[in-house]
Design an enzyme around this catalytic site. Sequence first.
Site, mmCIF file in Angstrom:
data_model
loop_
_atom_site.group_PDB
_atom_site.id
_atom_site.type_symbol
_atom_site.label_atom_id
_atom_site.label_comp_id
_atom_site.label_asym_id
_atom_site.label_seq_id
_atom_site.Cartn_x
_atom_site.Cartn_y
_atom_site.Cartn_z
ATOM 1 N N GLY A 15 -17.539 10.535 27.798
ATOM 2 C CA GLY A 15 -16.498 10.601 28.902
ATOM 3 C C GLY A 15 -15.099 11.079 28.332
ATOM 4 O O GLY A 15 -14.640 10.523 27.393
ATOM 5 N N ARG A 76 -22.434 15.531 27.048
ATOM 6 C CA ARG A 76 -23.593 14.373 26.656
ATOM 7 C C ARG A 76 -24.824 15.429 26.271
ATOM 8 O O ARG A 76 -25.319 16.213 26.877
ATOM 9 C CB ARG A 76 -24.021 13.551 27.402
ATOM 10 C CG ARG A 76 -22.735 12.759 27.995
ATOM 11 C CD ARG A 76 -23.401 11.603 28.715
ATOM 12 N NE ARG A 76 -22.013 10.898 29.668
ATOM 13 C CZ ARG A 76 -21.058 10.026 29.045
ATOM 14 N NH1 ARG A 76 -21.363 9.595 27.894
ATOM 15 N NH2 ARG A 76 -20.069 9.511 29.787
ATOM 16 N N ASP A 107 -18.108 4.782 22.604
ATOM 17 C CA ASP A 107 -19.208 4.469 21.826
ATOM 18 C C ASP A 107 -20.115 5.222 21.501
ATOM 19 O O ASP A 107 -20.697 5.280 20.187
ATOM 20 C CB ASP A 107 -19.763 3.143 22.476
ATOM 21 C CG ASP A 107 -20.341 3.347 23.820
ATOM 22 O OD1 ASP A 107 -19.676 4.420 24.688
ATOM 23 O OD2 ASP A 107 -21.466 3.117 24.071
ATOM 24 N N THR A 129 -11.455 6.064 24.903
ATOM 25 C CA THR A 129 -12.133 5.495 25.883
ATOM 26 C C THR A 129 -11.327 4.664 26.814
ATOM 27 O O THR A 129 -10.646 3.691 26.558
ATOM 28 C CB THR A 129 -13.741 4.865 25.436
ATOM 29 O OG1 THR A 129 -14.052 4.218 26.852
ATOM 30 C CG2 THR A 129 -13.402 3.728 24.711
ATOM 31 N N ASP A 131 -12.451 2.299 28.655
ATOM 32 C CA ASP A 131 -13.069 1.049 28.593
ATOM 33 C C ASP A 131 -12.461 0.261 27.793
ATOM 34 O O ASP A 131 -12.690 -1.120 27.773
ATOM 35 C CB ASP A 131 -14.745 1.349 28.251
ATOM 36 C CG ASP A 131 -15.521 2.307 29.133
ATOM 37 O OD1 ASP A 131 -14.904 2.289 30.419
ATOM 38 O OD2 ASP A 131 -16.407 2.617 28.989
ATOM 39 N N ASP A 133 -13.639 -0.401 24.819
ATOM 40 C CA ASP A 133 -14.575 -1.288 24.118
ATOM 41 C C ASP A 133 -15.211 -1.112 22.834
ATOM 42 O O ASP A 133 -16.290 -1.279 22.334
ATOM 43 C CB ASP A 133 -15.853 -1.606 25.112
ATOM 44 C CG ASP A 133 -16.199 -0.172 25.062
ATOM 45 O OD1 ASP A 133 -15.796 1.070 24.924
ATOM 46 O OD2 ASP A 133 -17.454 0.231 26.074
ATOM 47 N N ARG A 175 -17.804 0.200 32.628
ATOM 48 C CA ARG A 175 -19.025 0.129 32.077
ATOM 49 C C ARG A 175 -19.462 -1.165 31.953
ATOM 50 O O ARG A 175 -19.278 -2.099 32.893
ATOM 51 C CB ARG A 175 -19.220 1.129 31.098
ATOM 52 C CG ARG A 175 -20.978 1.552 30.930
ATOM 53 C CD ARG A 175 -21.041 2.747 29.961
ATOM 54 N NE ARG A 175 -20.826 1.987 28.475
ATOM 55 C CZ ARG A 175 -21.132 2.357 27.306
ATOM 56 N NH1 ARG A 175 -21.940 3.295 27.281
ATOM 57 N NH2 ARG A 175 -20.821 1.722 26.304
#
Length: 360
Positions: A15, A76, A107, A129, A131, A133, A175
């Site tokens: 992403g 992807r 990730d 990202t 996120d 994370d 996510r």
Amino acid sequence: MANAVKRIGVLTSGGDAPGMNAAIRSVVRACTYMGIECVGIRRGYNGLINGDFTVLQNDNVAHIINRGGTILYTARSDEFRTLEGQKKAAATCKLLGLDGIVSIGGDGSFRGLVELAKQGISVVGVPATIDNDIVCTGYTIGYDTAANTAVEAIDRLRDTMQSHERCSVVEVMGRNAGHLALYVGLATGATAVLVPEKPVDFDRDVIDRIRQARLAGNTHFMIIVAEGAGSAIEIGKGIHEELGLDPRVTILGHIQRGGTPSARDRVMASRMGYHAVQDAGRRQDEPRHLRTGRSDGRHRYHRGPFHEEGAQRAAVRGAAGDDGHRQLNPDKKIGACCTAARPFSIPEQLFRHLPFPSLS
């Protein structure tokens, strides 16, 4: 100098995140400064398999620091998930004479680096990202911009919700991590925030919060839902059934991934990109399996081999342990090299005391 690094590749994968272009720019300019040729790999690991590349120079990255998205595109790759695909990618690196790969992403990108490292390719990871994370770093490129985009949108929603005395349910991205939702909820004074790290008790975490806010004198309510915590549409239906309110559901979606990166993301991306190239060009005596990021407010490197244990320790989603840190979920692996680092946790006291109805 013998065995000096002469050429490295840079790619963006997974992403997109605001600030990726700033990181690419930084990598290219750092390469130019250090006398290293920089090859841009288009469309992530898919491009690495298919040899989709372009040589990047300073002119190619001029005036992109303020642009969202990524000029190298991203994709992807199902083929790269296979051993055959990974061997093809490694063969491309050898064919192009790449002394290392700098991957900018989340990730999935780091999992890709794990596999490339197994094929003997030197790799450096730059966390990017929305996120936020990725383990071993307190910040990932794109998080600040995405948070500000969400806050601005929610502030606008609040204006109309207040005028009509309504309830608004807003789903934000992230996510399987609740960083973005919790951060945005704090910034907007939400009535309730639902995140995947904590099991949701609908009556306690939503219905009772709205009732408390109404008793405190509020006539409009803002519920923030992380996409991994449940469906905002279903949450809205539950509120209507339990309280008779007519909530408006808004899914912010991919607007959080686009837009002009904030100053923080531009500067952080520039610093990370430079340090990634600096390390990639410094060590040639052994494969460089490294990631770069921030921790404890300062820029730090996290050196060491990417391997399965490190990938597992970087997992974000799972049940909270006795020490308050995230426990491993083997099905959610994130490539990382700092195996001694503790995964992310949201302090329990935040859930006990937030949100504050008086801020709604």
